[in-house]
Design a protein around this motif. Structure first.
Motif, PDB file in Angstrom:
ATOM      1  N   LYS A 274      -2.543   2.703  -1.359  1.00 14.78           N
ATOM      2  CA  LYS A 274      -2.091   2.446  -2.675  1.00 14.78           C
ATOM      3  C   LYS A 274      -1.940   3.624  -3.415  1.00 14.78           C
ATOM      4  O   LYS A 274      -0.988   4.077  -4.295  1.00 14.78           O
ATOM      5  CB  LYS A 274      -2.823   1.447  -3.561  1.00 14.78           C
ATOM      6  CG  LYS A 274      -2.367   0.954  -4.707  1.00 14.78           C
ATOM      7  CD  LYS A 274      -3.287   0.020  -5.404  1.00 14.78           C
ATOM      8  CE  LYS A 274      -2.596  -0.605  -6.608  1.00 14.78           C
ATOM      9  NZ  LYS A 274      -3.564  -1.694  -7.293  1.00 14.78           N
TER      10      LYS A 274
ATOM     11  N   GLU B 211       6.259  -0.410  -7.340  1.00 14.08           N
ATOM     12  CA  GLU B 211       6.660  -0.343  -5.881  1.00 14.08           C
ATOM     13  C   GLU B 211       8.149  -0.565  -5.648  1.00 14.08           C
ATOM     14  O   GLU B 211       8.455  -1.955  -5.929  1.00 14.08           O
ATOM     15  CB  GLU B 211       5.766  -1.393  -5.224  1.00 14.08           C
ATOM     16  CG  GLU B 211       5.645  -1.292  -3.983  1.00 14.08           C
ATOM     17  CD  GLU B 211       4.599  -0.053  -3.235  1.00 14.08           C
ATOM     18  OE1 GLU B 211       5.435   0.755  -3.061  1.00 14.08           O
ATOM     19  OE2 GLU B 211       3.569  -0.198  -3.620  1.00 14.08           O
TER      20      GLU B 211
ATOM     21  N   ILE C 277      -0.270  -2.981  -2.900  1.00 15.07           N
ATOM     22  CA  ILE C 277       1.116  -2.888  -3.722  1.00 15.07           C
ATOM     23  C   ILE C 277       0.836  -2.356  -5.199  1.00 15.07           C
ATOM     24  O   ILE C 277       0.011  -2.831  -5.821  1.00 15.07           O
ATOM     25  CB  ILE C 277       1.677  -4.042  -3.501  1.00 15.07           C
ATOM     26  CG1 ILE C 277       2.129  -4.392  -2.085  1.00 15.07           C
ATOM     27  CG2 ILE C 277       3.178  -4.111  -4.307  1.00 15.07           C
ATOM     28  CD1 ILE C 277       2.992  -3.248  -1.445  1.00 15.07           C
ATOM     29  N   ARG C 278       1.828  -1.601  -5.666  1.00 15.06           N
ATOM     30  CA  ARG C 278       1.606  -1.037  -7.031  1.00 15.06           C
ATOM     31  C   ARG C 278       2.567  -2.250  -7.982  1.00 15.06           C
ATOM     32  O   ARG C 278       3.668  -2.278  -7.939  1.00 15.06           O
ATOM     33  CB  ARG C 278       2.238   0.430  -7.063  1.00 15.06           C
ATOM     34  CG  ARG C 278       1.653   1.295  -6.233  1.00 15.06           C
ATOM     35  CD  ARG C 278       2.099   2.803  -6.466  1.00 15.06           C
ATOM     36  NE  ARG C 278       1.314   3.874  -5.801  1.00 15.06           N
ATOM     37  CZ  ARG C 278       1.572   5.121  -5.795  1.00 15.06           C
ATOM     38  NH1 ARG C 278       2.672   5.516  -6.460  1.00 15.06           N
ATOM     39  NH2 ARG C 278       0.872   5.994  -5.236  1.00 15.06           N
TER      40      ARG C 278
ATOM     41  N   ARG D  88       6.595   7.639  -0.501  1.00 17.54           N
ATOM     42  CA  ARG D  88       6.011   6.482  -0.421  1.00 17.54           C
ATOM     43  C   ARG D  88       7.270   5.494  -0.423  1.00 17.54           C
ATOM     44  O   ARG D  88       7.338   4.472   0.482  1.00 17.54           O
ATOM     45  CB  ARG D  88       5.318   6.149  -1.690  1.00 17.54           C
ATOM     46  CG  ARG D  88       5.011   4.637  -1.875  1.00 17.54           C
ATOM     47  CD  ARG D  88       4.005   4.293  -2.752  1.00 17.54           C
ATOM     48  NE  ARG D  88       3.246   2.915  -2.837  1.00 17.54           N
ATOM     49  CZ  ARG D  88       2.170   2.938  -2.185  1.00 17.54           C
ATOM     50  NH1 ARG D  88       1.589   3.868  -1.538  1.00 17.54           N
ATOM     51  NH2 ARG D  88       1.716   1.579  -1.812  1.00 17.54           N
ATOM     52  N   ASP D  89       8.364   5.809  -1.088  1.00 17.64           N
ATOM     53  CA  ASP D  89       9.549   4.922  -1.371  1.00 17.64           C
ATOM     54  C   ASP D  89      10.534   4.856  -0.114  1.00 17.64           C
ATOM     55  O   ASP D  89      11.180   4.013   0.316  1.00 17.64           O
ATOM     56  CB  ASP D  89      10.479   5.304  -2.574  1.00 17.64           C
ATOM     57  CG  ASP D  89      10.000   4.675  -3.830  1.00 17.64           C
ATOM     58  OD1 ASP D  89       8.938   4.020  -3.786  1.00 17.64           O
ATOM     59  OD2 ASP D  89      10.385   5.579  -4.790  1.00 17.64           O
TER      60      ASP D  89
ATOM     61  N   ARG E 245       2.302  -0.280   2.443  1.00 18.46           N
ATOM     62  CA  ARG E 245       3.451   0.689   2.911  1.00 18.46           C
ATOM     63  C   ARG E 245       3.069   1.170   4.292  1.00 18.46           C
ATOM     64  O   ARG E 245       1.773   1.585   4.424  1.00 18.46           O
ATOM     65  CB  ARG E 245       3.749   1.739   1.993  1.00 18.46           C
ATOM     66  CG  ARG E 245       4.547   1.367   0.777  1.00 18.46           C
ATOM     67  CD  ARG E 245       5.854   1.095   0.939  1.00 18.46           C
ATOM     68  NE  ARG E 245       6.538   1.101  -0.219  1.00 18.46           N
ATOM     69  CZ  ARG E 245       7.690   1.099  -0.437  1.00 18.46           C
ATOM     70  NH1 ARG E 245       8.780   1.269   0.432  1.00 18.46           N
ATOM     71  NH2 ARG E 245       8.439   0.757  -1.570  1.00 18.46           N
TER      72      ARG E 245
ATOM     73  N   SER F 280       1.486   8.805  -2.734  1.00 19.19           N
ATOM     74  CA  SER F 280       2.888   8.859  -3.451  1.00 19.19           C
ATOM     75  C   SER F 280       3.934   9.553  -2.470  1.00 19.19           C
ATOM     76  O   SER F 280       5.050   9.089  -2.632  1.00 19.19           O
ATOM     77  CB  SER F 280       2.681   9.348  -4.908  1.00 19.19           C
ATOM     78  OG  SER F 280       1.823   8.669  -5.680  1.00 19.19           O
TER      79      SER F 280
END
Length: 458
Positions: free
Chosen positions: A123, A359, A319-320, A129-130, A118, A126
């Motif tokens: 990682k 993710e 990546i989660r 993040r989106d 991202r 938070s």
């Protein structure tokens, strides 16, 4: 909160059948795909086993959205019941698809994705993040490295470049790297007609369809080239699982593969070694000595490793992910495809919901979505990306309405890779139940079974 800019494309990693299908579905949904392919041309992995005839007919190998795109430009579909070679799928389907005006400018070959992250967030970050776009670090054909921003990522990079090792503990057998470097361990689906196998003794290790193809190709070569010897080694105590369902298989060519294999072993044309767990390889005077864990040893000129494949997750370290601990597939998909319990060829239909990770807007699809599990069919990947494209376009109803029926193999579930049976698993398997009618993928059909993303019938 600030949304990811909509002018960023959806990055699709891999220009194989499923990657190109993802691009076609995204275009139909009004989304902008950018396909990044590490190889020099589309279908690069498939080209390496282009000499192999697949056991699924054309109707299972064509994606509906891709067919619609091709037909707008005058393309005519192959006969749906024909069995294509890998090279034919590339030449007659993937290349014309990639050449359509809609896709041609959206595919970058020779562009290897080195990492996915991202933007401005590692990682562990938070907050926001989106709303941050994905950042893909990409090596271009000239060796330089660039960064690409994307609103979503669909990883269809496959597993071809990462075969499973020969060692039975999940590690390379002792001496495996040296034997491979010496050229005595070949590619997983070596073209035995291309040279180097006639008049020699070759060992094929593995109990799946790839192994069966190699064993049969070598046996055919032995008919016209005296001195050619074929040895087939499996870890299982019995070859019953490898022989498959025969006449009960709804893909006749797949059933015939096992029937022919059984005939070759029965006639003595193929020497079968059961319970063979590779422990050590030695290069001796240009030949290979292969040692099993139980003390057996044999000398061969070549070894074909048909031991399966593994997903490369190193590019996704930022990546989660939520992965099944056994097969490295998305966690909710893992139990549906675990090869120790599932071998019927009928996988529960699944799409964006089952393939989702923590993710947001990141998906692994195609062969890579199966992790270490085998027997993936292209039709499965096509339904995966149809659902994902719908989800990314905000059509949750279409994303959830996944539909898929795969042809049964005629082999019971619950038969593990070691050849033993799990009676409890067998009791809940497809054996003894009526086989589902295969749906025509990419062609009109009068019968189609719908299930939700949870697997319940609609």
């Amino acid at each position: 909160m600030t949304a990811i800019p909509t002018d960023h494309p959806v990055a699709v990693i891999g220009a194989g059948p499923v990657g190109l299908a993802a691009a076609a579905h995204l275009l139909e949904r009004g989304l902008e795909p950018l396909v990044l392919e590490a190889g020099p041309a589309v279908g690069s992995a498939m080209r390496e086993w282009g000499h192999v005839r697949v056991f699924s007919t054309w109707r299972y190998n064509l994606d509906p959205a891709s067919v619609r795109l091709l037909e707008r430009h005058g393309w005519e579909a192959p006969r749906p019941t024909a069995l294509p070679y890998g090279a034919q799928i590339v030449e007659d389907y993937l290349e014309p698809l990639a050449a359509t005006p809609e896709l041609a400018g959206r595919i970058r070959t020779g562009h290897r994705v080195l990492a996915v992250a991202r933007q401005d967030r590692d990682k562990g970050s938070s907050l926001g993040r989106d709303q941050a776009p994905f950042l893909l670090r990409v090596q271009r054909p000239d060796g330089t490295v660039a960064e690409v921003l994307a609103r979503a990522v669909v990883d269809a990079s496959g597993t071809w470049e990462h075969r499973a090792p020969l060692g039975s503990s999940g590690l390379p057998a002792l001496g495996e790297e040296e034997a491979t470097a010496a050229g005595l361990v070949t590619a997983p689906l070596a073209d035995v007609a291309a040279g180097g196998f006639a008049g020699r003794r070759t060992l094929v290790v593995g109990g799946g369809h790839s192994a069966a193809n190699s064993v049969l190709a070598l046996a055919q070569l032995a008919r016209t080239h005296p001195g050619t010897q074929v040895v087939w080694a499996i870890r299982a105590a019995t070859p019953a699982h490898a022989y498959g369902g025969g006449n009960a298989d709804e893909l006749p060519a797949r059933g015939q593969l096992g029937t022919r294999l059984q005939s070759m072993v029965g006639s003595g044309a193929v020497e079968l070694l059961t319970g063979f767990r590779t422990a050590r390889l030695e290069v001796i005077d240009g030949r290979l000595r292969v040692h099993a864990a139980d003390g057996r040893a044999l000398e061969v000129d070549r070894l074909i490793p048909a031991t399966g494949f593994r997903p490369d997750l190193t590019i996704l370290s930022e990546i989660r992910l939520d992965l099944d601990t056994a097969v490295d597939a998305p966690r909710r998909l893992g139990p549906l495809i675990d090869p120790d319990f599932h071998s019927c060829g009928t996988v529960e239909p699944h799409g964006a919901e089952v393939l989702a990770h923590p993710e947001n807007d990141f998906y692994i699809v195609g062969m890579k979505s199966y992790g270490r599990a085998p027997t993936f069919l292209m039709a499965t990947g096509y339904e995966q990306v149809r659902s994902i494209a719908a989800a990314l376009a905000g059509d949750d109803a279409a994303a959830a309405a996944v539909e898929l029926e795969l042809p049964a193999t005629g082999v019971c579930s619950g038969v593990g890779s070691d050849g033993t049976a799990d009676e409890a698993a067998l009791a809940g398997s497809c054996c003894g139940a009526p086989a589902p009618a295969p749906v025509s993928i990419g062609f009109p059909t009068g019968l189609r079974h719908g299930r939700s993303a949870e697997g319940a019938r609609l």
